[in-house]
Design an enzyme around this catalytic site. Structure first.
Site, short mmCIF file in Angstrom:
data_model
loop_
_atom_site.label_atom_id
_atom_site.label_comp_id
_atom_site.label_asym_id
_atom_site.label_seq_id
_atom_site.Cartn_x
_atom_site.Cartn_y
_atom_site.Cartn_z
N ASN A 1 -14.26 23.06 -3.52
CA ASN A 1 -13.05 22.25 -3.65
C ASN A 1 -12.85 21.34 -2.44
OD1 ASN A 1 -12.98 24.94 -2.83
ND2 ASN A 1 -10.75 25.01 -2.83
N THR B 1 -16.39 15.93 -5.21
CA THR B 1 -15.99 14.56 -4.91
C THR B 1 -15.71 14.46 -3.41
OG1 THR B 1 -14.97 14.44 -7.04
CG2 THR B 1 -14.38 12.72 -5.50
N PHE C 1 -18.93 13.94 -13.67
CA PHE C 1 -17.91 13.17 -14.40
C PHE C 1 -17.30 13.96 -15.55
CE2 PHE C 1 -20.59 9.90 -12.44
CZ PHE C 1 -19.63 9.13 -11.81
N ALA D 1 -14.91 16.02 -17.87
CA ALA D 1 -13.45 16.18 -17.94
C ALA D 1 -13.17 17.58 -18.45
CB ALA D 1 -12.84 15.14 -18.86
N GLY E 1 -2.26 14.38 -14.78
CA GLY E 1 -2.39 15.48 -13.83
C GLY E 1 -3.86 15.76 -13.62
N CYS F 1 -8.29 15.83 -10.00
CA CYS F 1 -9.06 14.69 -9.48
C CYS F 1 -8.28 13.40 -9.29
CB CYS F 1 -10.23 14.40 -10.42
SG CYS F 1 -11.51 15.64 -10.29
N PHE F 2 -7.53 12.97 -10.30
CA PHE F 2 -6.99 11.60 -10.25
C PHE F 2 -6.19 11.32 -8.98
CE2 PHE F 2 -6.99 10.38 -15.06
CZ PHE F 2 -8.37 10.45 -15.04
N ARG G 1 -3.56 22.35 -12.19
CA ARG G 1 -3.53 21.59 -10.94
C ARG G 1 -2.93 20.20 -11.17
NH1 ARG G 1 -9.55 22.55 -8.79
NH2 ARG G 1 -9.93 22.38 -11.03
C1 UDX Z 1 -11.02 13.39 -14.89
C2 UDX Z 1 -12.11 12.39 -15.29
O1 UDX Z 1 -11.89 12.00 -16.66
C3 UDX Z 1 -13.49 13.01 -15.12
O2 UDX Z 1 -14.50 12.05 -15.40
C4 UDX Z 1 -13.64 13.50 -13.68
O3 UDX Z 1 -14.88 14.15 -13.50
C5 UDX Z 1 -12.52 14.46 -13.34
O4 UDX Z 1 -11.25 13.84 -13.56
P1 UDX Z 1 -9.88 15.48 -16.03
O5 UDX Z 1 -8.90 15.39 -14.90
O6 UDX Z 1 -10.49 16.80 -16.31
O7 UDX Z 1 -11.09 14.47 -15.80
O8 UDX Z 1 -9.15 15.01 -17.39
P2 UDX Z 1 -8.84 13.60 -18.07
O9 UDX Z 1 -9.18 13.71 -19.48
O10 UDX Z 1 -9.42 12.48 -17.32
O11 UDX Z 1 -7.25 13.53 -17.99
C6 UDX Z 1 -6.55 13.41 -16.76
C7 UDX Z 1 -5.07 13.32 -17.00
O12 UDX Z 1 -4.71 12.08 -17.61
C8 UDX Z 1 -4.52 14.41 -17.93
O13 UDX Z 1 -3.29 14.88 -17.44
C9 UDX Z 1 -4.34 13.70 -19.25
O14 UDX Z 1 -3.36 14.29 -20.05
C10 UDX Z 1 -3.93 12.32 -18.77
N1 UDX Z 1 -4.21 11.26 -19.75
C11 UDX Z 1 -5.50 10.96 -20.08
C12 UDX Z 1 -3.17 10.54 -20.30
O15 UDX Z 1 -2.00 10.79 -20.01
N2 UDX Z 1 -3.45 9.55 -21.19
C13 UDX Z 1 -4.73 9.23 -21.55
O16 UDX Z 1 -4.89 8.29 -22.36
C14 UDX Z 1 -5.78 9.96 -20.97
P1 ADP Z 2 -13.65 22.36 -8.59
O1 ADP Z 2 -12.61 21.96 -9.61
O2 ADP Z 2 -14.04 21.22 -7.69
O3 ADP Z 2 -14.81 23.06 -9.19
P2 ADP Z 2 -12.51 24.89 -7.78
O4 ADP Z 2 -11.38 25.15 -6.85
O5 ADP Z 2 -12.34 25.22 -9.23
O6 ADP Z 2 -12.91 23.36 -7.58
O7 ADP Z 2 -13.80 25.68 -7.29
C1 ADP Z 2 -14.31 25.61 -6.00
C2 ADP Z 2 -14.89 26.98 -5.64
O8 ADP Z 2 -15.60 26.84 -4.41
C3 ADP Z 2 -13.87 28.09 -5.43
O9 ADP Z 2 -14.14 29.17 -6.31
C4 ADP Z 2 -14.06 28.52 -3.96
O10 ADP Z 2 -13.91 29.92 -3.76
C5 ADP Z 2 -15.48 28.08 -3.69
N1 ADP Z 2 -15.78 27.87 -2.27
C6 ADP Z 2 -15.12 27.09 -1.39
N2 ADP Z 2 -15.70 27.13 -0.18
C7 ADP Z 2 -16.78 27.96 -0.29
C8 ADP Z 2 -17.78 28.41 0.61
N3 ADP Z 2 -17.81 28.01 1.88
N4 ADP Z 2 -18.72 29.27 0.15
C9 ADP Z 2 -18.70 29.68 -1.14
N5 ADP Z 2 -17.79 29.29 -2.03
C10 ADP Z 2 -16.82 28.44 -1.62
#
Ligand code: UDX
Ligand code: ADP
Length: 508
Positions: free
Chosen positions: A100, A141, A172, A174, A283, A286-287, A356
């Site tokens: 993360n 990222t 990438f 989702a 939400g 990532c965004f 998240r």
């Molecule tokens: C995003 C990117 O799409 C993905 O490529 C990247 O790797 C991680 O971030 P994610 O956050 O999992 O993926 O979901 P996404 O489908 O992109 O939706 C993000 C947010 O935007 C959600 O809360 C969704 O409900 C909202 N959304 C999406 C809208 O409100 N309207 C839309 O038209 C599309």
């Molecule tokens: P993402 O959505 O980017 O995959 P998450 O929070 O779901 O992020 O997962 C990241 C994971 O990386 C967590 O389970 C966390 O415990 C693990 N992590 C973070 N730092 C380390 C580290 N130094 N060694 C091993 N695992 C780690």
């Protein structure tokens, strides 16, 4: 575990992969690699023993449609989960760093820059224990030039550093569609140094993806472009959501309908129809984080106009969430103190249990601060997660005991709606579309409201059933008291008081 190359030169092909981080990215990605590359041993390691135990159990730590089946098929054959990070690293030809990278909450860049503590810790672990040839791949990222920092840590800490090649391979996928996205990606991006050694490492990773991804979909480029492309892709997607949400506010204040506007705009092939679904706000992990990261990078590069431009995407998202929450209070006669409200959906989008940055968190916090009692139902989010999100410092001004008093989670939507004044839809779960609202309204207080923050329900039908209905991006002109007038021209039948109420409802 299969033996990796112990030599200092590149192997002919990758035989063993270690992924550090068993989260939403590392977990699904490695399951698909194991599934598609049976001759490669894939070991996912994480410092969190609970997470690893869950990956080794029947109840995986994340919900993704189709994932469970793939994990069950490969686990114990060529897919392993372990807390032994060093062993995983030592035995691998290729190491994904998939940890993360949250927004920094302290020090320089607080609230904007990505916190690279975990990435740096992985780099130090690799430097401390790895020998022989290794391809180290950033999947998390990261800000532009993070690969350079990783290489620098290797150079300063490992005698084998000259055998390590660092690549950028942003993910990438989702959430909710991770399996489909991984199986059929629009593109796989691989960035690396354009030296012979860098190109050799790029070729090794390309060969892994070539097991199932067509060559024209595997795009290679220099490391910095790859790192920046990931941030920019997310910024563009979020910008589309904020753009359509900005227009939704105009629609609610006029007679326009956001779905019609989105359809008209999206039919322009230069614009396209995806990501134009107006909502209570975006939400996800990532965004917001990636845009803040882009803002921080721009500020550091002395480009304040660029920083402000991207920041506005977040400002608009915050506005959308608070606009929706305020509308609920205003429609419920400006007071929701001690009123029960049913919340349908807490995840940041459907088909995931991830909360998240979910817009539900800030909308619920606003309602709680106004004194509402919330009955929350989400098919995939656990009670502890909901309480932990709402009680997180800075989310809600109320003390934990008060929040725990006001929030009740429910295992089914009907019990959540019983004896409430309103249903608030915050996640677009498909099951919400087919609930028995006719039965539900009978158990609710009158007037019974529906606030559809995802514009997914059949509003005409809800109004026929007697619900007062509000949604994102459309203002209903139809009189809400129509049903009580036996179909007669309502204007004539309304009392002065109810006319005034209707007029007030149309003020935004
Ligand atoms: C995003 C990117 O799409 C993905 O490529 C990247 O790797 C991680 O971030 P994610 O956050 O999992 O993926 O979901 P996404 O489908 O992109 O939706 C993000 C947010 O935007 C959600 O809360 C969704 O409900 C909202 N959304 C999406 C809208 O409100 N309207 C839309 O038209 C599309
Ligand atoms: P993402 O959505 O980017 O995959 P998450 O929070 O779901 O992020 O997962 C990241 C994971 O990386 C967590 O389970 C966390 O415990 C693990 N992590 C973070 N730092 C380390 C580290 N130094 N060694 C091993 N695992 C780690």
């Amino acid at each position: 575990m299969s033996a990796c190359s112990t030599e200092n030169k590149a192997p002919e092909s990758i035989r063993s992969i270690c992924c550090i981080g068993a989260g939403y990215v590392g977990g699904p990605t490695c399951a698909i690699i194991a599934h598609k590359c049976p001759e490669i041993t894939v070991t996912v390691v994480d410092k969190n023993p609970i997470r690893i135990a869950q990956w080794n159990s029947d109840k995986l730590p994340i919900y993704e449609p189709g994932l469970q089946e793939i994990v069950m098929k490969c686990r114990g054959k060529n897919l392993f989960y372990s807390t032994n990070v060093e062993e995983g690293v030592v035995n691998a030809d290729l190491i994904f760093i998939s940890v993360n990278t949250p927004t920094k909450t302290y020090g320089a860049g607080k609230g904007r820059a990505a916190d690279l503590t975990h990435v740096e810790s992985c780099a130090r672990i690799i430097a401390g224990c790895a020998s022989g040839y290794k391809v180290v791949v950033e999947k998390s990222t990261v800000p532009v030039r993070a690969a350079a920092s990783i290489s620098e840590i290797f150079g300063a800490n490992s005698p084998a550093a000259s055998n390590f090649q660092v690549l950028s391979n942003p993910e990438f996928l989702a959430e909710g569609t991770a399996v489909a996205d991984l199986l059929n990606p629009d593109r796989v991006l691989i960035g690396g140094s354009q030296t012979p050694a860098g190109l050799e490492a790029i070729a090794l990773l390309t060969a892994v993806y070539s097991h199932w991804v067509a060559p024209e979909r595997i795009v290679t480029m220099n490391t910095w472009s790859s790192e920046l492309s990931k941030l920019v892709s997310n910024a563009f997607l979020a910008q589309r959501v904020s753009s359509i949400n900005a227009v939704s506010a105009i629609c609610e204040a006029t007679g326009a309908d956001i779905s019609e506007v989105a359809e008209a705009v999206g039919r322009d092939s230069r614009i396209g129809s995806k990501f134009l679904q107006a909502s209570v706000g975006f939400g996800g992990s990532c965004f917001q984080k990636d845009i803040l990261n882009l803002v921080y990078v721009s500020e550091c590069l002395n480009l304040p106009e660029v920083a402000q431009y991207w920041m506005q995407v977040i400002v608009m998202n915050d506005f959308q969430k608070s606009r929706f929450a305020k509308k609920i209070v205003s429609r419920l006669f400006n007071t929701i103190s001690n009123k029960a409200i049913a919340v349908f959906g807490f995840a940041f989008k459907k088909n995931t249990g991830d909360t998240r940055e979910s817009p539900a968190i800030s909308v619920c916090a606003h309602l709680l601060e106004e004194g509402a009692r919330l009955n929350i139902y989400d098919p995939k989010v656990e009670t502890e997660q909901i309480l932990s999100d709402l009680c997180h410092p800075g989310v809600c001004a109320l003390p934990r005991e008060r929040i725990e008093n006001l929030v009740t989670t429910h295992a089914d939507p009907h019990s959540a709606a019983a004896n409430t004044h309103a249903i608030v839809v915050l996640t677009e779960w498909d099951e919400f579309k087919t609930l028995d609202y006719e039965k539900m309204i009978k158990s609710m207080l009158r007037p019974a409201w529906v606030f559809d923050g995802r514009k997914i329900l059949d509003h005409e039908r809800l109004m026929d059933l007697g619900f007062y209905t509000e949604c994102i991006g459309h203002r209903y002109q139809r009189p809400q008291f129509y049903d009580h007038c036996n179909g007669h021209a309502p204007e004539l039948l309304f009392s002065e008081k109810s006319k005034a109420f209707r007029a007030s409802r149309q003020d935004n």
